[in-house]
Design a protein around this motif. Structure first.
Motif, PDB file in Angstrom:
ATOM      1  N   THR A   1      10.281   3.046 -13.143  1.00  0.00           N
ATOM      2  CA  THR A   1       9.385   3.436 -14.223  1.00  0.00           C
ATOM      3  C   THR A   1       8.440   2.286 -14.534  1.00  0.00           C
ATOM      4  OG1 THR A   1      10.980   2.691 -15.867  1.00  0.00           O
ATOM      5  CG2 THR A   1      11.063   5.015 -15.262  1.00  0.00           C
ATOM      6  N   ASP A   2       7.239   2.632 -14.966  1.00  0.00           N
ATOM      7  CA  ASP A   2       6.294   1.597 -15.360  1.00  0.00           C
ATOM      8  C   ASP A   2       6.822   0.877 -16.588  1.00  0.00           C
ATOM      9  OD1 ASP A   2       4.271   1.648 -13.449  1.00  0.00           O
ATOM     10  OD2 ASP A   2       3.309   3.367 -14.381  1.00  0.00           O
TER      11      ASP A   2
ATOM     12  N   LEU B   1       7.966  -7.441 -19.852  1.00  0.00           N
ATOM     13  CA  LEU B   1       9.352  -7.133 -19.499  1.00  0.00           C
ATOM     14  C   LEU B   1       9.685  -7.527 -18.060  1.00  0.00           C
ATOM     15  CD1 LEU B   1       9.780  -3.669 -21.249  1.00  0.00           C
ATOM     16  CD2 LEU B   1      10.485  -5.933 -22.057  1.00  0.00           C
ATOM     17  N   LEU B   2       8.690  -8.020 -17.325  1.00  0.00           N
ATOM     18  CA  LEU B   2       8.951  -8.557 -15.991  1.00  0.00           C
ATOM     19  C   LEU B   2       9.758  -9.843 -16.121  1.00  0.00           C
ATOM     20  CD1 LEU B   2       5.398  -8.183 -14.418  1.00  0.00           C
ATOM     21  CD2 LEU B   2       7.472  -7.021 -13.615  1.00  0.00           C
ATOM     22  N   PRO B   3      10.547 -10.181 -15.104  1.00  0.00           N
ATOM     23  CA  PRO B   3      11.239 -11.480 -15.150  1.00  0.00           C
ATOM     24  C   PRO B   3      10.226 -12.619 -15.303  1.00  0.00           C
ATOM     25  CG  PRO B   3      12.064 -10.131 -13.343  1.00  0.00           C
ATOM     26  CD  PRO B   3      10.856  -9.425 -13.894  1.00  0.00           C
ATOM     27  N   ALA B   4      10.601 -13.637 -16.038  1.00  0.00           N
ATOM     28  CA  ALA B   4       9.704 -14.768 -16.280  1.00  0.00           C
ATOM     29  C   ALA B   4       9.206 -15.365 -14.968  1.00  0.00           C
ATOM     30  CB  ALA B   4      10.413 -15.828 -17.123  1.00  0.00           C
ATOM     31  N   ILE B   5      10.055 -15.451 -13.963  1.00  0.00           N
ATOM     32  CA  ILE B   5       9.666 -16.052 -12.685  1.00  0.00           C
ATOM     33  C   ILE B   5       8.521 -15.270 -12.044  1.00  0.00           C
ATOM     34  CG2 ILE B   5      11.311 -14.863 -11.151  1.00  0.00           C
ATOM     35  CD1 ILE B   5      10.819 -18.592 -11.046  1.00  0.00           C
TER      36      ILE B   5
ATOM     37  N   TYR C   1     -13.310 -13.267  -6.792  1.00  0.00           N
ATOM     38  CA  TYR C   1     -12.771 -11.992  -7.249  1.00  0.00           C
ATOM     39  C   TYR C   1     -12.028 -12.169  -8.565  1.00  0.00           C
ATOM     40  CZ  TYR C   1      -8.545 -13.825  -5.013  1.00  0.00           C
ATOM     41  OH  TYR C   1      -7.490 -14.625  -4.641  1.00  0.00           O
ATOM     42  N   THR C   2     -11.873 -11.050  -9.250  1.00  0.00           N
ATOM     43  CA  THR C   2     -11.061 -11.016 -10.458  1.00  0.00           C
ATOM     44  C   THR C   2      -9.792 -10.229 -10.159  1.00  0.00           C
ATOM     45  OG1 THR C   2     -12.146  -9.000 -11.252  1.00  0.00           O
ATOM     46  CG2 THR C   2     -13.065 -11.117 -11.980  1.00  0.00           C
ATOM     47  N   THR C   3      -8.766 -10.513 -10.908  1.00  0.00           N
ATOM     48  CA  THR C   3      -7.473  -9.866 -10.729  1.00  0.00           C
ATOM     49  C   THR C   3      -7.023  -9.285 -12.061  1.00  0.00           C
ATOM     50  OG1 THR C   3      -6.892 -11.519  -9.072  1.00  0.00           O
ATOM     51  CG2 THR C   3      -5.091 -10.220  -9.972  1.00  0.00           C
ATOM     52  N   GLU C   4      -6.610  -8.019 -12.027  1.00  0.00           N
ATOM     53  CA  GLU C   4      -6.114  -7.356 -13.234  1.00  0.00           C
ATOM     54  C   GLU C   4      -4.810  -6.638 -12.896  1.00  0.00           C
ATOM     55  OE1 GLU C   4      -7.355  -3.745 -16.298  1.00  0.00           O
ATOM     56  OE2 GLU C   4      -8.577  -4.131 -14.528  1.00  0.00           O
ATOM     57  N   GLN C   5      -3.777  -6.919 -13.659  1.00  0.00           N
ATOM     58  CA  GLN C   5      -2.521  -6.195 -13.466  1.00  0.00           C
ATOM     59  C   GLN C   5      -2.682  -4.797 -14.045  1.00  0.00           C
ATOM     60  OE1 GLN C   5       1.159  -8.165 -14.582  1.00  0.00           O
ATOM     61  NE2 GLN C   5       2.007  -6.191 -15.182  1.00  0.00           N
ATOM     62  N   ILE C   6      -2.398  -3.783 -13.224  1.00  0.00           N
ATOM     63  CA  ILE C   6      -2.562  -2.400 -13.692  1.00  0.00           C
ATOM     64  C   ILE C   6      -1.249  -1.630 -13.721  1.00  0.00           C
ATOM     65  CG2 ILE C   6      -4.996  -2.263 -13.059  1.00  0.00           C
ATOM     66  CD1 ILE C   6      -4.150  -0.698 -10.545  1.00  0.00           C
ATOM     67  N   GLY C   7      -0.167  -2.249 -13.280  1.00  0.00           N
ATOM     68  CA  GLY C   7       1.122  -1.571 -13.332  1.00  0.00           C
ATOM     69  C   GLY C   7       2.247  -2.513 -12.966  1.00  0.00           C
ATOM     70  N   ALA C   8       3.452  -2.141 -13.365  1.00  0.00           N
ATOM     71  CA  ALA C   8       4.641  -2.911 -13.025  1.00  0.00           C
ATOM     72  C   ALA C   8       5.838  -1.986 -13.124  1.00  0.00           C
ATOM     73  CB  ALA C   8       4.813  -4.100 -13.961  1.00  0.00           C
ATOM     74  N   ARG C   9       6.805  -2.218 -12.243  1.00  0.00           N
ATOM     75  CA  ARG C   9       8.030  -1.425 -12.328  1.00  0.00           C
ATOM     76  C   ARG C   9       9.214  -2.207 -11.791  1.00  0.00           C
ATOM     77  NH1 ARG C   9       8.874   1.257  -7.239  1.00  0.00           N
ATOM     78  NH2 ARG C   9       7.020   1.039  -5.962  1.00  0.00           N
ATOM     79  N   ARG C  10      10.354  -1.860 -12.330  1.00  0.00           N
ATOM     80  CA  ARG C  10      11.628  -2.429 -11.916  1.00  0.00           C
ATOM     81  C   ARG C  10      12.259  -1.459 -10.933  1.00  0.00           C
ATOM     82  NH1 ARG C  10      16.864  -1.317 -13.376  1.00  0.00           N
ATOM     83  NH2 ARG C  10      18.318  -3.057 -13.248  1.00  0.00           N
TER      84      ARG C  10
ATOM     85  N   TRP D   1      11.201  -6.019  -7.902  1.00  0.00           N
ATOM     86  CA  TRP D   1      10.175  -5.681  -8.880  1.00  0.00           C
ATOM     87  C   TRP D   1       8.862  -5.467  -8.148  1.00  0.00           C
ATOM     88  CZ3 TRP D   1      11.624  -5.572 -14.058  1.00  0.00           C
ATOM     89  CH2 TRP D   1      12.911  -6.063 -14.322  1.00  0.00           C
ATOM     90  N   VAL D   2       8.037  -4.560  -8.643  1.00  0.00           N
ATOM     91  CA  VAL D   2       6.735  -4.286  -8.037  1.00  0.00           C
ATOM     92  C   VAL D   2       5.669  -4.421  -9.122  1.00  0.00           C
ATOM     93  CG1 VAL D   2       5.296  -2.604  -6.824  1.00  0.00           C
ATOM     94  CG2 VAL D   2       7.773  -2.674  -6.385  1.00  0.00           C
TER      95      VAL D   2
END
Length: 120
Positions: free
Chosen positions: A5-6, A11-15, A67-76, A82-83
């Motif tokens: 789930t997104d 909530l991602l691991p600190a590392i 280039y610019t970088t933008e995080q648009i999603g994350a999931r466990r 992790w992705v």
């Protein structure tokens, strides 16, 4: 148990968060400090093994472009997998790319990272 789930980036691991923050500003020394000694990075089917080659990849990847970088999603996926999906916009061919950064963690560090085109 797998949980695909997104999630909010905090909530991602600190590392993972710290690696991405260093990688985005092209700080290869700091980004490398979050990797195991035997880390492997696969980027678009090219494989880099060991801290020295991985560091060189992190230092040089995309350096010829702006280039610019933008995080648009994350999931466990599970505790060790992790992705993070990022959107790049810049002067590289095509100008826009959405990439999945697939992390495998081991002993509190990043052991493997696969960077591939985002699969919707």
């Amino acid at each position: 148990m797998t949980q695909n789930t997104d999630i909010a980036s905090d909530l991602l691991p600190a590392i993972v968060r710290e690696f991405l923050a260093a990688h985005v500003v092209r700080d290869a020394d700091t980004a490398s400090s979050f990797l195991t000694e035997d880390a492997v990075i696969v980027d678009q089917d090219e494989t880099f093994r060991g801290k020295e080659k991985v560091h060189a990849f992190l230092r040089d990847a995309g350096s010829e472009f702006e280039y610019t970088t933008e995080q648009i999603g994350a999931r466990r996926v599970d505790d060790d997998h992790w992705v993070v999906t990022v959107r790049l916009e810049g002067t590289f061919p095509g100008g826009v790319a959405e990439l999945d950064y697939r992390f495998t963690l081991r002993d509190g560090l990043i052991a493997d990272l696969v960077v591939a085109n985002h699969m919707a």
